[in-house]
Design a protein around this motif. Structure first.
Motif, mmCIF file in Angstrom:
data_model
loop_
_atom_site.group_PDB
_atom_site.id
_atom_site.type_symbol
_atom_site.label_atom_id
_atom_site.label_comp_id
_atom_site.label_asym_id
_atom_site.label_seq_id
_atom_site.Cartn_x
_atom_site.Cartn_y
_atom_site.Cartn_z
ATOM 1 N N UNK A 83 -6.437 2.901 -4.658
ATOM 2 C CA UNK A 83 -7.219 3.250 -3.469
ATOM 3 C C UNK A 83 -7.401 4.759 -3.303
ATOM 4 N N UNK A 84 -6.707 5.527 -4.135
ATOM 5 C CA UNK A 84 -6.924 6.991 -4.199
ATOM 6 C C UNK A 84 -6.780 7.690 -2.846
ATOM 7 N N UNK A 85 -5.661 7.451 -2.193
ATOM 8 C CA UNK A 85 -5.398 8.163 -0.938
ATOM 9 C C UNK A 85 -5.113 9.628 -1.232
ATOM 10 N N UNK A 86 -5.623 10.510 -0.379
ATOM 11 C CA UNK A 86 -5.294 11.929 -0.558
ATOM 12 C C UNK A 86 -4.196 12.380 0.404
ATOM 13 N N UNK A 87 -3.861 11.535 1.398
ATOM 14 C CA UNK A 87 -2.755 11.823 2.305
ATOM 15 C C UNK A 87 -2.008 10.526 2.601
ATOM 16 N N UNK A 88 -0.694 10.554 2.439
ATOM 17 C CA UNK A 88 0.155 9.415 2.808
ATOM 18 C C UNK A 88 1.205 9.912 3.792
ATOM 19 N N UNK A 89 1.358 9.179 4.908
ATOM 20 C CA UNK A 89 2.336 9.512 5.945
ATOM 21 C C UNK A 89 3.308 8.344 6.057
ATOM 22 N N UNK A 90 4.574 8.579 5.747
ATOM 23 C CA UNK A 90 5.572 7.518 5.816
ATOM 24 C C UNK A 90 6.376 7.649 7.103
ATOM 25 N N UNK A 91 6.390 6.580 7.913
ATOM 26 C CA UNK A 91 7.010 6.640 9.229
ATOM 27 C C UNK A 91 8.272 5.790 9.344
ATOM 28 N N UNK A 92 8.884 5.488 8.211
ATOM 29 C CA UNK A 92 10.224 4.891 8.290
ATOM 30 C C UNK A 92 11.017 5.213 7.035
ATOM 31 N N UNK A 93 12.265 5.635 7.247
ATOM 32 C CA UNK A 93 13.090 6.116 6.146
ATOM 33 C C UNK A 93 13.918 4.971 5.548
ATOM 34 N N UNK A 94 13.260 4.080 4.808
ATOM 35 C CA UNK A 94 14.011 3.114 4.022
ATOM 36 C C UNK A 94 13.506 3.143 2.582
ATOM 37 N N UNK A 95 14.191 2.436 1.700
ATOM 38 C CA UNK A 95 13.887 2.541 0.275
ATOM 39 C C UNK A 95 12.488 2.029 -0.044
ATOM 40 N N UNK A 96 12.118 0.886 0.523
ATOM 41 C CA UNK A 96 10.831 0.273 0.184
ATOM 42 C C UNK A 96 9.664 1.180 0.589
ATOM 43 N N UNK A 97 9.686 1.624 1.844
ATOM 44 C CA UNK A 97 8.604 2.475 2.334
ATOM 45 C C UNK A 97 8.592 3.812 1.607
ATOM 46 N N UNK A 98 9.777 4.368 1.351
ATOM 47 C CA UNK A 98 9.859 5.650 0.639
ATOM 48 C C UNK A 98 9.284 5.544 -0.763
ATOM 49 N N UNK A 99 9.574 4.429 -1.434
ATOM 50 C CA UNK A 99 9.060 4.234 -2.795
ATOM 51 C C UNK A 99 7.541 4.080 -2.796
ATOM 52 N N UNK A 100 7.018 3.320 -1.843
ATOM 53 C CA UNK A 100 5.563 3.138 -1.767
ATOM 54 C C UNK A 100 4.857 4.472 -1.548
ATOM 55 N N UNK A 101 5.426 5.300 -0.686
ATOM 56 C CA UNK A 101 4.831 6.615 -0.451
ATOM 57 C C UNK A 101 4.967 7.507 -1.685
ATOM 58 N N UNK A 102 6.169 7.548 -2.249
ATOM 59 C CA UNK A 102 6.440 8.450 -3.375
ATOM 60 C C UNK A 102 5.542 8.168 -4.563
ATOM 61 N N UNK A 103 5.275 6.898 -4.835
ATOM 62 C CA UNK A 103 4.513 6.529 -6.034
ATOM 63 C C UNK A 103 3.071 6.156 -5.722
ATOM 64 N N UNK A 104 2.597 6.576 -4.540
ATOM 65 C CA UNK A 104 1.239 6.246 -4.115
ATOM 66 C C UNK A 104 0.168 6.993 -4.896
ATOM 67 N N UNK A 105 0.556 8.097 -5.530
ATOM 68 C CA UNK A 105 -0.413 8.911 -6.250
ATOM 69 C C UNK A 105 -1.158 9.898 -5.381
ATOM 70 N N UNK A 106 -0.816 9.952 -4.091
ATOM 71 C CA UNK A 106 -1.502 10.872 -3.180
ATOM 72 C C UNK A 106 -1.109 12.315 -3.478
ATOM 73 N N UNK A 107 -2.024 13.201 -3.237
ATOM 74 C CA UNK A 107 -1.764 14.622 -3.451
ATOM 75 C C UNK A 107 -0.800 15.166 -2.404
ATOM 76 N N UNK A 108 -0.906 14.667 -1.169
ATOM 77 C CA UNK A 108 -0.042 15.109 -0.084
ATOM 78 C C UNK A 108 0.710 13.897 0.477
ATOM 79 N N UNK A 109 2.036 13.975 0.491
ATOM 80 C CA UNK A 109 2.886 12.892 0.991
ATOM 81 C C UNK A 109 3.886 13.510 1.961
ATOM 82 N N UNK A 110 3.889 13.033 3.194
ATOM 83 C CA UNK A 110 4.766 13.616 4.221
ATOM 84 C C UNK A 110 5.460 12.503 5.004
#
Length: 393
Positions: A83-110
């Motif tokens: 889906x080529x997101x250029x910004x990913x915002x993760x709003x919960x600190x657990x392993x599943x959500x963190x992994x999805x954000x980390x490996x999303x391929x987005x240029x900016x991940x916060x």
């Protein structure tokens, strides 16, 4: 402030957590009016957000079902990358959500992240709304430890991610928001009409909670229900299937247990129907729970009791509401099972009496009951009234 065209917000947690993320969606839309905004949420909670008017798409993951196994999870990550997101915002600190954000391929991940996955984040934020445990031994195996409750509301913590990680200055906090479509509204209307006589003022009871230490005493709920029924109010029990047993136990202790103005919807409604039904109620008497935050989103006045729960992090986000805080010195403990025995077991809840609670129930009913179904909502007025109970009351 940098512009982003394709934004993904991740929140995979429970009912209340997801509702507390909704002000972020409104603020993102205010700052990126022409961007595509997607929310990734748990499939079973789709009703809460699928009609959110601030987003373009609701992406759903079946985290306890089809998408749970590792091969399926990897496949889901690939779906996100496509889906080529250029910004990913993760709003919960657990392993599943963190992994999805980390490996999303987005240029900016916060946002929030577990340590390993934080290596792929542009900026990692602490979440000051959640508790911190200080003094654990290796691998958290050797208490005692010091419990430090959160000191900022979850909504404010989320909005701070936007301020500090994305340099967003324009915060559009409209409170907790949830929309219900016509089909579910019509379904709720029919259930209501079949349940209560016209013009009945109804008080919603949500007596379940994910932790035992968040639950107020069932006999106290019974006393409150009896007092309301004596005055002609309807009493509607809500909650999920897991709450059926405690609701039945509560009703069994009521002197008015056979009243036709008692209706049990526990485990019988979708989340959308729950929201539409709560909107019709004059007041909600509730524990610290997901349905409490759904009630807030529908602007129904809330009276709630906090024992183990930290007040600053998760109070009902509406100035109409009243939170009654335990008088016990161990409040808030954040422990799922009370470690005390005998009379001290669940003393945090035992010492919030029905008399104390009904004082504020009557006060809010006097002020708001005639506006049931059309409650006022004041933009920016979200800090509830916090009352500390005393053992003498």
């Amino acid at each position: 402030m940098r512009n982003y065209n394709n934004i993904l917000v991740i929140n995979l947690m429970h009912i209340g957590d997801l509702m507390l993320a909704t002000p972020v969606l409104r603020t993102l839309r205010a700052n990126y009016p022409n961007s595509r905004i997607t929310l990734l949420a748990d499939k079973k909670l789709a009703d809460l957000v699928v009609h959110n008017k601030w987003i373009n798409e609701c992406l759903l993951i079946d985290k306890k079902g089809a998408d749970n196994a590792l091969p399926a999870f990897i496949k889901f990550i690939k779906k996100i990358r496509q889906k080529n997101y250029d910004l990913v915002i993760n709003l919960h600190r657990n392993e599943r959500a963190s992994a999805l954000a980390a490996f999303s391929g987005a240029q900016t991940i916060v946002g929030y992240s577990k340590p390993i996955f934080s290596l792929w984040f542009t900026k990692v934020m602490n979440n000051p709304s959640v508790a911190h445990h200080i003094g654990w031994g290796p691998f958290h195996l050797f208490p005692p430890y010091k419990y430090v409750p959160g000191w900022e509301h979850q909504v404010h913590a989320h909005l701070n991610v936007l301020k500090e990680a994305l340099d967003i200055e324009q915060i559009d906090d409209g409170g907790l928001e949830m929309w219900v479509d016509e089909k579910d509204t019509a379904s709720a209307d029919k259930i209501w009409q079949d349940s209560f006589p016209n013009d009945t003022k109804v008080v919603a009871f949500n007596i379940g909670a994910s932790w035992i230490t968040k639950r107020w005493i069932d006999s106290y709920f019974a006393q409150c229900a009896d007092q309301l029924l004596d005055k002609g109010y309807g009493v509607a029990f809500f909650g999920g299937p897991m709450d059926t047993e405690i609701v039945n136990k509560c009703i069994s202790q009521m002197k008015n247990k056979d009243s036709e103005l008692i209706k049990v919807f526990t485990g019988k409604l979708s989340l959308a129907e729950l929201a539409a039904m709560l909107r019709k109620c004059a007041l909600m008497l509730t524990t610290d729970s997901g349905p409490m935050h759904v009630g807030v989103s529908q602007s129904v006045p809330v009276v709630t009791m906090f024992g183990a729960s930290p007040v600053p992090g998760f109070y009902p986000y509406d100035a109409k509401d009243v939170l009654i805080k335990s008088p016990e010195p161990c409040h808030p403990c954040g422990i799922h099972q009370c470690p005390h025995e005998g009379n001290r077991n669940l003393a945090c809840m035992k010492n919030i009496t029905a008399e104390t609670v009904m004082k504020y129930v009557w006060e809010l009913l006097e002020k708001y009951e005639n506006q049931a179904g059309n409650m006022p909502r004041e933009y920016g007025a979200y800090k509830c009234r916090v009352v500390e109970a005393t053992k003498a009351e």
